[in-house]
Design a protein around this motif. Structure first.
Motif, PDB file in Angstrom:
ATOM      1  N   ASP A  79       0.821  -1.222   0.000  1.00  0.00           N
ATOM      2  CA  ASP A  79       0.000   0.000   0.000  1.00  0.00           C
ATOM      3  C   ASP A  79       0.854   1.271   0.000  1.00  0.00           C
ATOM      4  OD1 ASP A  79      -2.274  -1.530   0.014  1.00  0.00           O
ATOM      5  OD2 ASP A  79      -2.535  -1.443   2.202  1.00  0.00           O
ATOM      6  N   SER A  80       1.997   1.210   0.635  1.00  0.00           N
ATOM      7  CA  SER A  80       2.856   2.403   0.728  1.00  0.00           C
ATOM      8  C   SER A  80       3.947   2.417  -0.338  1.00  0.00           C
ATOM      9  CB  SER A  80       3.500   2.482   2.117  1.00  0.00           C
ATOM     10  OG  SER A  80       4.274   1.308   2.376  1.00  0.00           O
ATOM     11  N   THR A 120       4.493   5.646  -2.475  1.00  0.00           N
ATOM     12  CA  THR A 120       5.090   6.737  -1.701  1.00  0.00           C
ATOM     13  C   THR A 120       6.574   6.480  -1.464  1.00  0.00           C
ATOM     14  OG1 THR A 120       2.988   7.147  -0.578  1.00  0.00           O
ATOM     15  CG2 THR A 120       4.970   8.030   0.464  1.00  0.00           C
ATOM     16  N   ALA A 174      12.053   1.889   5.054  1.00  0.00           N
ATOM     17  CA  ALA A 174      10.680   1.862   5.577  1.00  0.00           C
ATOM     18  C   ALA A 174      10.598   1.052   6.862  1.00  0.00           C
ATOM     19  CB  ALA A 174       9.742   1.293   4.522  1.00  0.00           C
TER      20      ALA A 174
END
Length: 375
Positions: free
Chosen positions: A85-86, A89, A137
């Motif tokens: 999902d990230s 980004t 991350a």
């Protein structure tokens, strides 16, 4: 002292339209006072790059795209499903760290951002950038800009090393091209022709009076010619880009095969224009690259007995001798692949088969590199 490899190719191009301009016409150029058929260097470089996919592993080739965020995000999601999902980004952060400007694609605000120009990345670099983003991350830290730039500068793919990379936002990330490719031009005057065609509507009855069977009609512009193609490779720069001599020798072999046998694909289904070169001359030099296009400044002419191919090879051989005798620019070695025998072919270098060409070239360049290292 640098080592250069020059490729000279004489190739027959039958009726075709492999490379079109913005109006759909075969590209052309004036040279020697007459119009010639032309195939752009960009067109044949792309054909060569596509041919690499048949010769190299995926890790040894690159991808050129504006969709760099989407490309990297997909790799991140594949490697770390918990970060799917990230991933977009995270990918954006990587390219921002490299100071590469991103913006939404025109008319698609919800789509992943794109670079403002085509960016050429090695698949191995994409994988390493994904690993860097994943590690950042999971540690909760920002992506290290120095590490991003380091990855951009290492492990270049074969095609990136050969054809280079320009990064407008940060020239420090540029890769100087080790290969230069000329626009191919016809050795003689060449004019475009038009093919009028009709496409038959199979569902129409032959008894219909109006446009019986004709569902579409139009014209296709085409041309045919004997082409002179030229490219040169700086072997020292290629080794620098790839990081070692063995990789450069392998890349040189692959380039020679890909450049000689590839063909741009424009209108290929219509014309089935795949041919192989009539003659290939590969020269190893230590002075400078030398194009022999001057052989055709005076257009080759033909008659009912002699075609363009044989006379083009004769003109090439004569010009090569003139350059050597006048300027003293003699190759260290030259290898010739030809479909036919002639005195002109014999004068251009050592006759070899195409199957043996890459090996003989590799031996010659490798021996020269070894002598330089010992010196």
């Amino acid at each position: 002292m640098n080592t250069y490899v020059d490729l000279h190719i004489i190739q027959n191009l039958p009726p075709s339209c492999v490379n079109r301009d913005d109006s759909g016409s075969p590209k052309s150029a004036f040279y020697g006072g007459v119009r010639r058929l032309r195939v752009s260097s960009q067109s044949w470089k792309r054909a060569t790059r596509l041919y690499f996919n048949e010769l190299l592993d995926a890790s040894d080739v690159g991808i050129r795209t504006k969709r760099v965020v989407e490309l990297l995000a997909n790799k991140i999601a594949d490697e770390a499903t918990d970060l799917a999902d990230s991933a977009p980004t995270l990918a954006e952060e990587v390219f921002k760290a490299a100071k590469i400007k991103l913006s939404p694609p025109r008319g698609k605000k919800d789509a992943p951002q794109e670079s403002g120009y085509l960016l050429f990345l090695s698949t191995s670099q994409v994988a390493r950038l994904a690993g860097l983003a994943i590690a950042a991350a999971r540690s909760g830290e920002k992506v290290d800009a120095k590490e991003v730039k380091k990855i951009f500068k290492e492990a270049h793919a074969v095609d990136v090393s050969l054809f280079g990379r320009m990064v407008a936002d940060d020239t420090d990330l540029n890769v100087d091209a080790a290969c230069q490719v000329a626009h191919a031009i016809s050795t003689h005057a060449a004019e475009n022709e038009y093919d009028f065609f009709t496409a038959v509507d199979d569902a129409k009855s032959r008894t219909e009076e109006e446009d019986a069977g004709a569902g579409m009609m139009g014209t296709v512009e085409f041309s045919s010619a004997t082409m002179y193609r030229y490219a040169t490779v700086n072997c020292d720069l290629l080794a620098e880009n790839l990081g070692n001599t063995d990789a450069a020798l392998r890349a040189l072999e692959v380039f020679v095969k890909g450049f000689c046998l590839s063909m741009p694909t424009g209108k290929q289904n219509t014309f089935a224009n795949r041919t192989v070169p009539e003659a290939i001359v590969v020269s190893v030099r230590d002075d400078q690259p030398v194009s022999l296009v001057g052989a055709f400044e005076q257009p080759v002419r033909t008659d009912e007995i002699h075609g363009y191919l044989g006379r083009s090879i004769e003109a090439l051989a004569e010009h090569a001798r003139a350059v050597e005798n006048t300027y003293g620019l003699r190759p260290l070695a030259s290898f010739v692949v030809s479909l036919k025998d002639s005195d002109a072919v014999a004068s251009l270098g050592e006759r070899v088969s195409f199957a043996d060409l890459s090996g003989r070239l590799r031996e010659t360049v490798a021996a020269r590199v070894a002598n330089e290292e010992q010196a």
